[in-house]
Design a protein around this motif. Structure first.
Motif, PDB file in Angstrom:
ATOM      1  N   ILE A 125     -28.666  24.326 -29.362  1.00  0.00           N
ATOM      2  CA  ILE A 125     -27.946  24.656 -30.597  1.00  0.00           C
ATOM      3  C   ILE A 125     -28.688  25.722 -31.383  1.00  0.00           C
ATOM      4  N   ALA A 128     -28.395  29.135 -29.557  1.00  0.00           N
ATOM      5  CA  ALA A 128     -27.026  29.649 -29.620  1.00  0.00           C
ATOM      6  C   ALA A 128     -26.694  30.165 -31.012  1.00  0.00           C
ATOM      7  N   GLY A 171     -13.818  26.241 -33.483  1.00  0.00           N
ATOM      8  CA  GLY A 171     -14.484  24.966 -33.719  1.00  0.00           C
ATOM      9  C   GLY A 171     -13.562  23.923 -34.309  1.00  0.00           C
ATOM     10  N   LEU A 174     -11.220  22.418 -31.647  1.00  0.00           N
ATOM     11  CA  LEU A 174     -11.932  21.425 -30.844  1.00  0.00           C
ATOM     12  C   LEU A 174     -11.935  20.064 -31.535  1.00  0.00           C
ATOM     13  N   VAL A 209     -19.839  16.713 -26.661  1.00  0.00           N
ATOM     14  CA  VAL A 209     -19.537  18.108 -26.303  1.00  0.00           C
ATOM     15  C   VAL A 209     -18.858  18.822 -27.470  1.00  0.00           C
ATOM     16  N   PHE A 213     -20.616  22.113 -29.635  1.00  0.00           N
ATOM     17  CA  PHE A 213     -19.972  23.423 -29.732  1.00  0.00           C
ATOM     18  C   PHE A 213     -19.294  23.608 -31.090  1.00  0.00           C
ATOM     19  N   ILE A 216     -21.975  24.738 -33.665  1.00  0.00           N
ATOM     20  CA  ILE A 216     -22.336  26.138 -33.421  1.00  0.00           C
ATOM     21  C   ILE A 216     -21.294  27.062 -34.036  1.00  0.00           C
ATOM     22  N   CYS A 217     -20.019  26.746 -33.831  1.00  0.00           N
ATOM     23  CA  CYS A 217     -18.944  27.563 -34.405  1.00  0.00           C
ATOM     24  C   CYS A 217     -18.968  27.513 -35.931  1.00  0.00           C
ATOM     25  N   LYS A 227     -26.624  22.251 -39.555  1.00  0.00           N
ATOM     26  CA  LYS A 227     -26.468  21.648 -38.227  1.00  0.00           C
ATOM     27  C   LYS A 227     -27.270  20.371 -38.065  1.00  0.00           C
TER      28      LYS A 227
END
Length: 756
Positions: A125, A128, A171, A174, A209, A213, A216-217, A227
């Motif tokens: 993380i 990225a 994001g 998701l 998962v 991700f 990160i977005c 985060k």
């Protein structure tokens, strides 16, 4: 024809229906995983039939009524109290001393794996976010520099807004469309899980998962988020998966750690997974343990403390080792501390920053009403994605506007730590100070406030940034994105603390970084109401124990002032989800209530030797909401009890199985089949079954409500059977019976139960 099936005396909610604590004999491996079956599985439609009128209204926005005076019946409890039935006791008696020693070694191995994998995820993380955010800000910076001279900065604004909205949209999709439980920081959900509430899908691989991700977005998309919270949730998911030695999502069983496949063991490992790891803002060894204790775990023991400390150490070492390799400095570990002031003299002056303790209450109050609005109106995935994109675009627009109209130009000295300095309308050799705060990831902005030299910002810049970012962060928390509140809270508090001392620069008696530290602690502590763990975390981050006393005073004052106005942010979101969460103590005025007065009655009881049809009908009855059925003794009857187990194989033949063992239940844990999925023939319904081997033989008697409350909290109970003076069952107490009593403004209040 005789058929035997066994009784697993637990219950789980499954897709809005009640799970069976009858698991029909097996296992038989089907496409859906390992299920205990007899006869054949029937297809059950668990969704309600939709009428034509209801279908026509689907496209219209509607309000979902919500009130905090309700307690949801959709949440089930976890079994944190070991069920000492005959199967469990037989297995424990067969285990040797060496077997118990091997189990203890296995626990340490699992904790080491948890720390290692959590560190790897945190490293991924961090890298990225660093690479993607760096690419974004570098492209936008060059674009702004080009259009500053030629005109047309509106194109730069559109580029910034478009990039942020696109990344955040990814994001949010998701989260909103694939795994809604992955939204937010995840800490309220993990707190509920460790408290004994079964939150659906909270520790699934798919959740991990989407969480990774998604965060990160969120950070790359420029939202006012951190985060750290999602990392905590990610660690909990890793712990829950590793400790079971298999993946139910991938349908892979590695035949490892089978003894840990029960709620009690899984809970302890999830506590070890609450590791907050980040390259610049890490909960180091002691801070991570105390955070898990203060904010997460509801049940604790001494050995768990050492195992969590070990996992935290492994996680931090793993993170810093791989980051040092990534930055091509294998001989030097990255400094995990966020703040490094060196050794300063301790001063009493920073204590006045305790007045900030009231500011977080406004943050929580505004977010409370905003969350209620979202629950009522912004409940469809498309609306949630659109709101997230709107917030991303507004954040970029506000940031650009603040930078554009700011005239706070500072000299670009070598000691400045600006990652992406923007000159804009400043003279050569100068940079826009407002851009240092807005044109950065939140973590880098915090570091800038702590480390930059005094005078790096003028009071107007800090004041405007604090006010603007306060409302942006408040609006952002609760979106359908993976996002934490730790770093935004630190950033708001640091800017506010730096502003307070900068306003009195002519009487500068302390370094502004110290006031930024105190303000950050007050803001974060006032929002989430952390005290002990946050004190240790901040002291570990500074490397200076002399800051301990001022930080403790600030955090205690922030908590006292905040509790006077409103609850902590995590507790607010738990309450708004109508979760039956049990706090540390029962309501203060509840001593006059007894278990007999709060119990659920009448109780559906089963005989020790019961007909299969009676058991199936009892478990299929959705009118019972406690999912616990006391087993009572009845005299008389010559019914034959079948002690052999027959099961249908895939070829349709009958096969004689050995006596059931606890391993058979562990193979099906945690996704037991619902009773609606099992078809029982008429002949099978007439069979008899002995429940004495599977039932919990130790119920509790009548007592006061606070004592019952302590039993649930300390022992992790799921049900409490109430009997009269002659040991006849008269009622049953569940978590919902206790959670519906709370201390309100007018004394002890009772919440209403609802199917929500």
């Amino acid at each position: 024809m005789a058929f035997f099936f066994f009784f697993f005396f637990y219950c789980r909610g499954f897709m809005g229906q009640w799970d069976a604590y009858i698991c029909l004999c097996g296992p038989q491996h089907a496409a859906g995983g390992s299920l205990f079956q007899i006869g054949r599985l029937s297809t059950v439609e668990l969704e309600e039939e939709v009428t034509a009128d209801e279908d026509s209204l689907r496209g219209q926005a509607r309000e979902i009524p919500h009130t905090e005076k309700l307690l949801s019946l959709k949440y089930e409890s976890l079994d944190y109290d070991n069920i000492e039935n005959q199967l469990f006791l037989e297995e424990e008696r067969r285990m040797s001393y060496m077997g118990f020693r091997c189990l203890e070694i296995s626990r340490w191995v699992v904790c080491g794996l948890i720390g290692f994998l959590t560190g790897l995820i945190a490293c991924f993380i961090d890298i990225a976010v660093e690479k993607l955010a760096g690419l974004k800000y570098e492209v936008i910076r060059r674009n702004i520099e080009n259009f500053t001279e030629t005109g047309g900065l509106s194109i730069s604004l559109i580029l910034w807004c478009g990039f942020n909205a696109a990344v955040v949209m990814l994001g949010s999709i998701l989260v909103a469309c694939f795994e809604p439980i992955a939204g937010g920081s995840g800490i309220p959900q993990i707190k509920c899980y460790l408290n004994g509430v079964k939150i659906p899908r909270v520790v699934r691989l798919k959740t991990l998962v989407v969480k990774v991700f998604g965060v990160i977005c969120s950070v790359v998309g420029g939202l006012a988020v951190g985060k750290e919270g999602p990392m905590i949730h990610s660690g909990a998911v890793v712990a829950a998966g590793v400790s079971q030695g298999r993946s139910t999502s991938l349908k892979r069983d590695f035949k490892m750690f089978e003894y840990f496949r029960r709620d009690t063991e899984k809970r302890d490992f999830v506590s070890a997974g609450l590791l907050q790891v980040s390259r610049k803002s890490t909960f180091r060894f002691t801070g991570g343990v105390l955070f898990s204790l203060e904010e997460g775990a509801s049940f604790w023991n001494q050995m768990l403390t050492w195992r969590i400390f070990f996992a935290s150490m492994i996680s931090t070492f793993t993170l810093n080792f791989f980051l040092s390799v990534y930055h091509k400095k294998p001989g030097q570990l990255s400094n995990p501390g966020l703040i490094n002031f060196g050794r300063f003299e301790s001063e009493v002056g920073p204590v006045f920053m305790t007045t900030v303790g009231g500011v977080p209450s406004l943050f929580n109050f505004l977010n409370y009403w905003l969350t209620i609005f979202r629950i009522r109106y912004v409940h469809r995935p498309c609306l949630q994605v659109m709101e997230a994109m709107l917030v991303a675009a507004v954040t970029a627009t506000v940031s650009f506007t603040m930078i554009y109209f700011s005239n706070d130009c500072q000299p670009l000295a070598p000691e400045n730590n600006e990652e992406y300095p923007l000159q804009l309308f400043c003279a050569d050799g100068e940079y826009n100070a407002m851009a240092t705060a807005f044109f950065n990831t939140p973590e880098r902005s915090v570091r800038s406030l702590f480390h930059n030299q005094p005078g790096s910002y003028n009071p107007l810049t800090l004041g405007l940034f604090t006010l603007t970012y306060f409302f942006l962060a408040c609006w952002t928390y609760g979106l359908a994105v993976s996002a934490g509140v730790f770093i935004p809270s630190l950033l708001i508090g640091a800017a506010w603390g730096d502003c307070r001392i900068t306003c009195f620069s002519e009487h500068l008696w302390a370094d502004p970084g110290k006031y930024a530290l105190i303000g950050a602690a007050a803001q974060l502590g006032g929002i989430v109401r952390m005290t002990l763990s946050l004190t240790v975390i901040m002291v570990e981050a500074t490397g200076n124990v002399t800051y301990g006393l001022p930080i403790m005073l600030v955090l205690m004052t922030a908590k006292i002032v905040g509790d006077y106005f409103i609850e902590g942010l995590y507790d607010i979101h738990i309450k708004l989800q109508s979760v039956p969460f049990l706090h540390w103590e029962a309501p203060a005025t509840s001593h006059w209530l007894t278990a007999r007065e709060v119990m659920s009655s009448p109780v559906t009881c089963l005989s020790r030797i019961e007909k299969v049809g009676t058991i199936v009908d009892t478990l299929s009855n959705t009118s019972t909401n406690h999912n616990g059925f006391p087993v009572v003794m009845q005299v008389g009857g010559n019914d034959e009890v079948l002690w052999k187990c027959l099961v249908v194989t895939q070829k349709g033949n009958w096969k004689l199985l050995k006596k059931l063992q606890l391993k058979d239940f562990r193979d099906a844990y945690p996704r037991f089949p619902p009773i609606q999925s099992i078809h029982v023939s008429q002949d099978e319904r007439e069979c008899m079954m002995d429940l004495s081997e599977f039932m919990n033989p130790t119920p509790y008697t009548d007592t006061s409500l606070p004592r019952v409350f302590k039993l649930f909290r300390a022992l992790g109970l799921r049900h409490l059977v109430i009997v009269d003076e002659e040991n006849r069952v008269i009622g049953l107490v569940t978590r919902k019976d206790l959670a519906r009593y709370h201390l309100g403004k007018h004394g002890l209040e009772e919440l209403q139960l609802a199917q929500t």
